[in-house]
Design a protein around this motif. Structure first.
Motif, PDB file in Angstrom:
ATOM      1  N   PRO A  55     -34.341 -17.388  20.819  1.00 14.54           N
ATOM      2  CA  PRO A  55     -33.249 -17.986  20.030  1.00 14.54           C
ATOM      3  C   PRO A  55     -33.713 -18.663  18.752  1.00 14.54           C
ATOM      4  CG  PRO A  55     -32.968 -18.462  22.359  1.00 14.54           C
ATOM      5  CD  PRO A  55     -34.322 -17.853  22.224  1.00 14.54           C
ATOM      6  N   ILE A  56     -34.771 -19.476  18.826  1.00 19.15           N
ATOM      7  CA  ILE A  56     -35.220 -20.192  17.625  1.00 19.15           C
ATOM      8  C   ILE A  56     -35.790 -19.215  16.602  1.00 19.15           C
ATOM      9  CG2 ILE A  56     -36.892 -21.875  16.771  1.00 19.15           C
ATOM     10  CD1 ILE A  56     -36.507 -23.431  19.332  1.00 19.15           C
ATOM     11  N   ALA A  59     -32.847 -17.352  15.084  1.00 17.14           N
ATOM     12  CA  ALA A  59     -32.086 -18.218  14.190  1.00 17.14           C
ATOM     13  C   ALA A  59     -32.850 -18.470  12.899  1.00 17.14           C
ATOM     14  CB  ALA A  59     -31.775 -19.540  14.888  1.00 17.14           C
ATOM     15  N   ILE A 211     -25.595 -17.287  24.195  1.00 18.20           N
ATOM     16  CA  ILE A 211     -26.724 -17.638  23.340  1.00 18.20           C
ATOM     17  C   ILE A 211     -26.607 -16.999  21.970  1.00 18.20           C
ATOM     18  CG2 ILE A 211     -28.183 -15.708  24.078  1.00 18.20           C
ATOM     19  CD1 ILE A 211     -29.323 -19.351  23.493  1.00 18.20           C
ATOM     20  N   ALA A 214     -24.782 -19.291  19.599  1.00 17.47           N
ATOM     21  CA  ALA A 214     -25.630 -20.437  19.237  1.00 17.47           C
ATOM     22  C   ALA A 214     -26.663 -20.038  18.188  1.00 17.47           C
ATOM     23  CB  ALA A 214     -26.324 -20.975  20.485  1.00 17.47           C
ATOM     24  N   ILE A 215     -27.228 -18.837  18.313  1.00 26.34           N
ATOM     25  CA  ILE A 215     -28.202 -18.360  17.327  1.00 26.34           C
ATOM     26  C   ILE A 215     -27.552 -18.204  15.964  1.00 26.34           C
ATOM     27  CG2 ILE A 215     -29.612 -16.364  16.681  1.00 26.34           C
ATOM     28  CD1 ILE A 215     -30.149 -15.956  19.665  1.00 26.34           C
ATOM     29  N   THR A 218     -26.651 -21.652  14.438  1.00 21.42           N
ATOM     30  CA  THR A 218     -27.845 -22.369  13.975  1.00 21.42           C
ATOM     31  C   THR A 218     -28.379 -21.756  12.691  1.00 21.42           C
ATOM     32  OG1 THR A 218     -28.415 -22.953  16.251  1.00 21.42           O
ATOM     33  CG2 THR A 218     -30.164 -23.125  14.609  1.00 21.42           C
ATOM     34  N   CYS A 238     -32.679 -26.911  14.394  1.00 19.75           N
ATOM     35  CA  CYS A 238     -33.206 -26.058  15.462  1.00 19.75           C
ATOM     36  C   CYS A 238     -33.459 -26.836  16.750  1.00 19.75           C
ATOM     37  CB  CYS A 238     -34.506 -25.385  15.009  1.00 19.75           C
ATOM     38  SG  CYS A 238     -34.232 -24.059  13.819  1.00 19.75           S
ATOM     39  N   LEU A 241     -30.874 -26.196  19.473  1.00 20.27           N
ATOM     40  CA  LEU A 241     -31.048 -24.878  20.071  1.00 20.27           C
ATOM     41  C   LEU A 241     -32.193 -24.886  21.080  1.00 20.27           C
ATOM     42  CD1 LEU A 241     -29.947 -22.029  20.056  1.00 20.27           C
ATOM     43  CD2 LEU A 241     -31.523 -21.471  18.200  1.00 20.27           C
ATOM     44  N   ALA A 244     -30.828 -26.194  24.185  1.00 25.04           N
ATOM     45  CA  ALA A 244     -30.032 -25.170  24.851  1.00 25.04           C
ATOM     46  C   ALA A 244     -30.933 -24.214  25.630  1.00 25.04           C
ATOM     47  CB  ALA A 244     -29.197 -24.398  23.833  1.00 25.04           C
ATOM     48  N   GLN A 245     -32.117 -23.928  25.082  1.00 24.87           N
ATOM     49  CA  GLN A 245     -33.055 -23.063  25.790  1.00 24.87           C
ATOM     50  C   GLN A 245     -33.484 -23.673  27.114  1.00 24.87           C
ATOM     51  OE1 GLN A 245     -35.466 -21.106  22.024  1.00 24.87           O
ATOM     52  NE2 GLN A 245     -36.421 -21.200  24.004  1.00 24.87           N
TER      53      GLN A 245
END
Length: 435
Positions: A55-56, A59, A211, A214-215, A218, A238, A241, A244-245
């Motif tokens: 995700p990070i 993003a 997810i 959210a990506i 962000t 970030c 996020l 969230a992970q």
């Protein structure tokens, strides 16, 4: 799969060459986003269906692709530099694994010199990692190809002064990038697991509301905030996020505990001598293969596997084991009683309720050609055919029939029950995957 990987490698090589020739724009900004993407790739998470996501990293790549102004001044990295920065971050994250793999293959290690290193990742995980890297590279390139030319040419300036219009434009580009990523992910999953493309695409589109959203949010926030606060936007936006992970990892741990509970229950009938060794696993594998052939999605396949593994739990209530554990050879009333007893056991284990409902309906009479009767869930119909396939095949082997002859006998017996005892569509799918 090769086409997607080939396109990603060609795009990466072109972008590296172009940036090397003309030099990077704002190298400090490029290095900051490279580091963010690399860190994000190092803290990946595994989603249901053995799908890896970063995700990070995703993003960060999206934010760089949508980067317009930085502290009020145009940044203008361009399409190829966005791809080069994303690729550099991906390669930096893959470097430690490559070094460990090279060390494990070294001659001294192969000859037994020194202590053995840690085992490498499973083959499926390596493939999922490469697939995810190709997806994120192509997705970042797509988003940059839509946004950067319009921004750098001044087209966006015509409506960005209105305020909301610029945000709407970013949202539209992020949505298109998410759809592109979903299509690529579905293509790669189809090639890797054999899941039909419509089912794979449906799974990926559903994940966009989790997810995926959210990506995208962000990435847009980082690109917007960078216009005011500069590179401080990267860690500030970030961080949520990352939290969230952590939640997703905890959910994965709960799923792992559920899987262990189910595996223990499935083994109980074998340990007690009620079913042959490996019967539950064989039925589950056959059921999942048929489910994929019929186009079931990841969530439906997971529930199908759970129910298939525990379909014989009701046999633990029997005083005497069924000969060979072959419930398919019992009268319908006895099969229904065992299914209901197994369902009651499953309801007390914390397994999803639908699993117990599927097991309870395993032996229900199948509606005839006139469509009468209460509809039996598709999962129950699949497990009934898969269970009969393994029971009949085990019985054929017990009579001394050869593998090929026994398989033909079993398929013929199932065909005779098409439309009466077994769902014809399920039987046909079984013939395609096990014939």
């Amino acid at each position: 799969m090769r086409a997607v990987h080939g396109a990603a490698l060609a795009l990466l090589a072109t972008s590296f060459g172009a940036v090397a020739v003309r030099g990077p724009v704002q190298p400090g900004v490029a290095l900051a986003f490279t580091a963010l993407i690399a860190v994000g790739e190092c803290v990946r998470i595994t989603l249901p269906g053995d799908r890896e996501q970063a995700p990070i990293g995703a993003a960060g790549a999206l934010a760089y692709a949508l980067l317009g102004p930085l502290r009020g001044l145009p940044a203008g990295p361009g399409v190829l530099q966005v791809v080069a920065v994303t690729g550099a971050g991906l390669l930096l994250a893959l470097l430690p694994a490559a070094v460990r793999a090279a060390a494990a293959r070294a001659p001294g290690r192969a000859a037994g010199a020194g202590p053995p290193g840690p085992a490498g990742p499973a083959p499926w995980r390596e493939r999922a990692r490469r697939d995810g890297a190709a997806r994120r590279l192509l997705g970042a390139g797509f988003a940059a190809a839509v946004f950067q030319p319009l921004y750098n040419s001044g087209v966006v300036d015509r409506f960005s002064a209105d305020g909301p219009a610029y945000g709407v434009f970013l949202t539209a580009v992020a949505a298109l990038a998410a759809l592109c990523d979903a299509v690529l992910a579905a293509l790669l999953r189809r090639a890797r697991s054999g899941l039909r493309f419509p089912a794979a695409l449906e799974d990926e589109l559903r994940s966009l509301f989790g997810i995926g959203s959210a990506i995208a949010a962000t990435g847009m926030l980082v690109s917007l905030a960078a216009g005011e606060v500069g590179l401080w936007a990267l860690p500030l936006f970030c961080a949520p996020l990352l939290l969230a992970q952590v939640s997703f990892r905890r959910a994965a741990a709960v799923r792992a505990t559920t899987g262990q509970t189910i595996a223990s229950l499935a083994k109980a009938t074998e340990v007690a001598g009620y079913t042959p060794p490996g019967h539950a696993r064989r039925v589950a594998d056959t059921a999942c293969a048929v489910g994929r052939e019929l186009g079931l999605g990841t969530r439906e396949l997971a529930l199908l596997e759970y129910a298939a593994l525990m379909h014989d739990v009701g046999q633990l209530s029997l005083v005497e084991p069924v000969p060979g554990g072959a419930t398919a050879l019992l009268p319908d009333e006895e099969q229904q009683r065992i299914a209901r007893l197994g369902s009651e056991v499953i309801r007390r284990t914390g397994v999803p309720r639908r699993v117990a409902e599927q097991v309870a309906r395993l032996a229900d009479p199948f509606p005839g050609p006139d469509g009468g009767g209460r509809a039996v869930p598709l999962a129950a119909r699949i497990i009934r055919v898969a269970n009969a396939h393994d029971d009949l095949l085990t019985a054929a082997r017990g009579r001394g029939a050869g593998e090929a002859v026994g398989r033909l006998e079993v398929l013929e017996a199932l065909r005779l029950g098409r439309g009466r005892v077994y769902d014809a569509r399920v039987v046909d799918a079984l013939v395609r995957v096990r014939g």
